[in-house]
Write a protein that holds these residues in place. Sequence first.
Motif, PDB file in Angstrom:
ATOM      1  N   MET A  10       0.853  -1.171   0.000  1.00  0.00           N
ATOM      2  CA  MET A  10       0.000   0.000   0.000  1.00  0.00           C
ATOM      3  C   MET A  10       0.900   1.236   0.000  1.00  0.00           C
ATOM      4  N   ASN A  11       0.686   2.116  -0.885  1.00  0.00           N
ATOM      5  CA  ASN A  11       1.492   3.325  -1.025  1.00  0.00           C
ATOM      6  C   ASN A  11       0.702   4.520  -0.502  1.00  0.00           C
ATOM      7  N   ILE A  12       1.226   5.175   0.530  1.00  0.00           N
ATOM      8  CA  ILE A  12       0.546   6.323   1.117  1.00  0.00           C
ATOM      9  C   ILE A  12       1.143   7.585   0.523  1.00  0.00           C
ATOM     10  N   LYS A  13       0.326   8.388  -0.061  1.00  0.00           N
ATOM     11  CA  LYS A  13       0.765   9.666  -0.602  1.00  0.00           C
ATOM     12  C   LYS A  13       0.221  10.773   0.278  1.00  0.00           C
ATOM     13  N   LEU A  14       1.087  11.686   0.631  1.00  0.00           N
ATOM     14  CA  LEU A  14       0.647  12.805   1.445  1.00  0.00           C
ATOM     15  C   LEU A  14       0.079  13.895   0.548  1.00  0.00           C
ATOM     16  N   ASN A  15      -1.040  14.363   0.932  1.00  0.00           N
ATOM     17  CA  ASN A  15      -1.614  15.516   0.253  1.00  0.00           C
ATOM     18  C   ASN A  15      -2.426  16.310   1.252  1.00  0.00           C
ATOM     19  N   LYS A  16      -3.009  17.358   0.798  1.00  0.00           N
ATOM     20  CA  LYS A  16      -3.722  18.254   1.712  1.00  0.00           C
ATOM     21  C   LYS A  16      -4.995  17.637   2.268  1.00  0.00           C
ATOM     22  N   THR A  17      -5.493  16.576   1.661  1.00  0.00           N
ATOM     23  CA  THR A  17      -6.731  15.977   2.144  1.00  0.00           C
ATOM     24  C   THR A  17      -6.494  14.912   3.202  1.00  0.00           C
ATOM     25  N   GLN A  18      -5.212  14.557   3.481  1.00  0.00           N
ATOM     26  CA  GLN A  18      -4.932  13.545   4.497  1.00  0.00           C
ATOM     27  C   GLN A  18      -5.163  14.134   5.883  1.00  0.00           C
ATOM     28  N   PRO A  19      -5.510  13.254   6.809  1.00  0.00           N
ATOM     29  CA  PRO A  19      -5.737  13.730   8.167  1.00  0.00           C
ATOM     30  C   PRO A  19      -4.443  14.267   8.785  1.00  0.00           C
ATOM     31  N   LEU A  20      -4.596  15.145   9.729  1.00  0.00           N
ATOM     32  CA  LEU A  20      -3.469  15.755  10.426  1.00  0.00           C
ATOM     33  C   LEU A  20      -2.616  14.689  11.113  1.00  0.00           C
ATOM     34  N   PHE A  21      -3.238  13.651  11.618  1.00  0.00           N
ATOM     35  CA  PHE A  21      -2.510  12.571  12.290  1.00  0.00           C
ATOM     36  C   PHE A  21      -1.484  11.932  11.363  1.00  0.00           C
ATOM     37  N   ILE A  22      -1.838  11.674  10.126  1.00  0.00           N
ATOM     38  CA  ILE A  22      -0.933  11.048   9.152  1.00  0.00           C
ATOM     39  C   ILE A  22       0.227  11.986   8.848  1.00  0.00           C
ATOM     40  N   LYS A  23      -0.054  13.263   8.703  1.00  0.00           N
ATOM     41  CA  LYS A  23       1.009  14.238   8.443  1.00  0.00           C
ATOM     42  C   LYS A  23       1.992  14.303   9.610  1.00  0.00           C
ATOM     43  N   ILE A  24       1.489  14.293  10.823  1.00  0.00           N
ATOM     44  CA  ILE A  24       2.350  14.332  12.022  1.00  0.00           C
ATOM     45  C   ILE A  24       3.160  13.046  12.117  1.00  0.00           C
ATOM     46  N   LEU A  25       2.535  11.910  11.862  1.00  0.00           N
ATOM     47  CA  LEU A  25       3.232  10.632  11.911  1.00  0.00           C
ATOM     48  C   LEU A  25       4.363  10.588  10.886  1.00  0.00           C
ATOM     49  N   ASP A  26       4.106  11.053   9.686  1.00  0.00           N
ATOM     50  CA  ASP A  26       5.132  11.093   8.640  1.00  0.00           C
ATOM     51  C   ASP A  26       6.300  11.998   9.065  1.00  0.00           C
ATOM     52  N   PHE A  27       5.986  13.137   9.606  1.00  0.00           N
ATOM     53  CA  PHE A  27       7.019  14.070  10.089  1.00  0.00           C
ATOM     54  C   PHE A  27       7.863  13.412  11.184  1.00  0.00           C
ATOM     55  N   MET A  28       7.234  12.725  12.126  1.00  0.00           N
ATOM     56  CA  MET A  28       7.939  12.069  13.236  1.00  0.00           C
ATOM     57  C   MET A  28       8.855  10.953  12.729  1.00  0.00           C
ATOM     58  N   VAL A  29       8.427  10.210  11.739  1.00  0.00           N
ATOM     59  CA  VAL A  29       9.254   9.140  11.168  1.00  0.00           C
ATOM     60  C   VAL A  29      10.499   9.744  10.526  1.00  0.00           C
ATOM     61  N   HIS A  30      10.338  10.816   9.769  1.00  0.00           N
ATOM     62  CA  HIS A  30      11.480  11.463   9.133  1.00  0.00           C
ATOM     63  C   HIS A  30      12.460  12.034  10.164  1.00  0.00           C
ATOM     64  N   ILE A  31      11.939  12.656  11.198  1.00  0.00           N
ATOM     65  CA  ILE A  31      12.801  13.195  12.267  1.00  0.00           C
ATOM     66  C   ILE A  31      13.535  12.055  12.968  1.00  0.00           C
ATOM     67  N   SER A  32      12.852  10.967  13.257  1.00  0.00           N
ATOM     68  CA  SER A  32      13.476   9.817  13.930  1.00  0.00           C
ATOM     69  C   SER A  32      14.602   9.228  13.089  1.00  0.00           C
ATOM     70  N   LEU A  33      14.371   9.110  11.781  1.00  0.00           N
ATOM     71  CA  LEU A  33      15.419   8.592  10.896  1.00  0.00           C
ATOM     72  C   LEU A  33      16.627   9.527  10.857  1.00  0.00           C
ATOM     73  N   ALA A  34      16.390  10.806  10.827  1.00  0.00           N
ATOM     74  CA  ALA A  34      17.497  11.778  10.820  1.00  0.00           C
ATOM     75  C   ALA A  34      18.292  11.692  12.120  1.00  0.00           C
ATOM     76  N   ILE A  35      17.621  11.577  13.234  1.00  0.00           N
ATOM     77  CA  ILE A  35      18.301  11.476  14.534  1.00  0.00           C
ATOM     78  C   ILE A  35      19.101  10.181  14.619  1.00  0.00           C
ATOM     79  N   CYS A  36      18.524   9.070  14.181  1.00  0.00           N
ATOM     80  CA  CYS A  36      19.235   7.779  14.221  1.00  0.00           C
ATOM     81  C   CYS A  36      20.472   7.801  13.325  1.00  0.00           C
ATOM     82  N   THR A  37      20.341   8.392  12.153  1.00  0.00           N
ATOM     83  CA  THR A  37      21.485   8.488  11.238  1.00  0.00           C
ATOM     84  C   THR A  37      22.588   9.351  11.841  1.00  0.00           C
ATOM     85  N   ALA A  38      22.217  10.484  12.398  1.00  0.00           N
ATOM     86  CA  ALA A  38      23.204  11.379  13.025  1.00  0.00           C
ATOM     87  C   ALA A  38      23.887  10.680  14.196  1.00  0.00           C
ATOM     88  N   TRP A  39      23.128   9.961  15.007  1.00  0.00           N
ATOM     89  CA  TRP A  39      23.720   9.241  16.147  1.00  0.00           C
ATOM     90  C   TRP A  39      24.708   8.191  15.656  1.00  0.00           C
TER      91      TRP A  39
END
Length: 185
Positions: free
Chosen positions: A1-30
């Motif tokens: 299943m491919n999730i595409k972010l757009n303006k019609t997605q719920p705020l929860f999905i947008k926040i979750l996507d942002f948190m995943v990207h931040i977590s990956l950046a932190i893990c890579t930096a560590w």
Amino acid sequence: MNIKLNKTQPLFIKILDFMVHISLAICTAWFIAYSFAYKVTNTGQSMLPLIGVNEGVLVNRLAYVFDKPERFDIIAFKSSENDVNVKRIIGLPGETVVILEGIVYINGNPLDTSDVTGKDLEKAALEGIASAPVILKDDEYFVLGDNRESSEDSRFSKIGNVKRKLIIGKLWLRIIPLKRIGYLY
């Protein structure tokens, strides 16, 4: 299943996507900081002129995960007192090291350091325990400081032969002082 972010997605999905990207950046930096940016400060004169007193260097902790330490590598290791030391590998597992009249012999042959450092290192005025042949076990290394006149290293019982499990990693970059920043050989 491919999730595409757009303006019609719920705020929860947008926040979750942002948190995943931040977590990956932190893990890579560590991972990068833990592996290649372990800082050690050289406290003594044993590695002069290459590494000066109170100069900060970075250690590559992954250098020996897939490879073995080699002769002339500059390493950081823990001593029996849990101090971190910086020295150059001279003797490898299974070899016999002896110092006679200031000259280091490996398996009966004089050690030539000019290819690595660009000059022959000083003679070792004090032979210490290496005045008699030192036979290295399968997991032991014989280390010396470049400044043989002012180095507490494998010649002395406080350091002795360095076991593989005590090696933190290979030094690769001087970062302090800024005017001497550069790669170590």
